[in-house]
Design an enzyme around this catalytic site. Sequence first.
Site, PDB file in Angstrom:
ATOM      1  N   TYR A  11       0.829  -1.197   0.000  1.00  0.00           N
ATOM      2  CA  TYR A  11       0.000   0.000   0.000  1.00  0.00           C
ATOM      3  C   TYR A  11       0.870   1.256   0.000  1.00  0.00           C
ATOM      4  CZ  TYR A  11      -3.526  -3.384   1.598  1.00  0.00           C
ATOM      5  OH  TYR A  11      -4.355  -4.480   1.732  1.00  0.00           O
ATOM      6  N   HIS A  66       0.358 -12.200   1.513  1.00  0.00           N
ATOM      7  CA  HIS A  66      -0.408 -11.273   0.687  1.00  0.00           C
ATOM      8  C   HIS A  66      -0.524 -11.801  -0.744  1.00  0.00           C
ATOM      9  CE1 HIS A  66      -1.231  -6.686  -0.063  1.00  0.00           C
ATOM     10  NE2 HIS A  66      -2.276  -7.450  -0.300  1.00  0.00           N
TER      11      HIS A  66
END
Length: 342
Positions: free
Chosen positions: A64, A148
């Site tokens: 992010y 992830h």
Amino acid sequence: MTHFREHALLLRHIADTGLAVSELGFGASAIGNLYRVTPDEDAAAAVDAAWEAGIRYFDTAPHYGLGLSEHRLGQALRHRPRGAYVISSKVGRLLVPNENPRGVDSEGFVVRDDLRRQWDFSRDGVLRSIEATLRRTGLDRLDIVYLHDPDDHWRQAAEEAMPTLADLRGQGVINAIGVGMNQSAMLARFLRETAADVVMLAGRYTLLDQSALDDVLPAAHEHGKSVVAVGVFNSGLLARDRPAEGMKFDYQDAPRSLVDRALAIAAVCEQYGTTLPAAAIAFPHTHPSVVNVTLGMRNREQVARNTGLHHRPVPDGLWDGLRRRGLIRSDVPVAGAGRGPA
């Protein structure tokens, strides 16, 4: 300025970990400049507003904003009592120097691309990633670490990354381990075949897609593990009272058939005295394995909207009404099965 009632959210326990998360969570992708720039002061105000609203679960990732989200979230939480909240981050996308920067990140975040993401689910990659996350956040530990999006990396993720996280959990370095993905089939494998405590399920148990009832949710229930639900608006189609053409579903323009379905669900919500986005947030809690719904929040106003929607009454009878009309699956658990203290 909007004022919030502190500690207004129920806490739910992640099975067998000692962790309790607020049933609404703060997703920190937006404060990593997802799609557009978020000023530092807005990011800090969003985290402060979430705290004032009783949110005690915060999720971030190196992906992010190439570390910007982790940095901002850590800065905003650093003065909070460390034992009073749960923070999660992720491994698998290791940040390394970018030898050929073009100026701006190419994966949706408005940040400089001095770093790039490198897929790495090796033991060394996991350890390096966690060390870098701790450095960026300035925190002394992480509570939950997820793999992830290991879609194309099952073997290394399951056979190397997950055992590494399990070792760290055994040493008390982290409290819980898991996996976050947009698909449900592989998440179910992680629940059944590895040491994962919790999975972050993106978009597969929503008012428009209940496919997780075929795999992830039965696996979680069978093995006594927990689910954090994200992507509950399915990229936006469920985010407004009245969906319209041009809105997104799973990052693409929603087909007319799905817009019509969302409109039909919205009409039933209205009949039961609630709204489509409020129902979208409440829906995942119909399953007893779901302990949290995490929403992306960019500023104080988005926190106010999301917490307001979360607190808006959604009658249990709505789910029966949607079942009768064939708008959700008939095997969605009975009303009231999930939401509440655990």
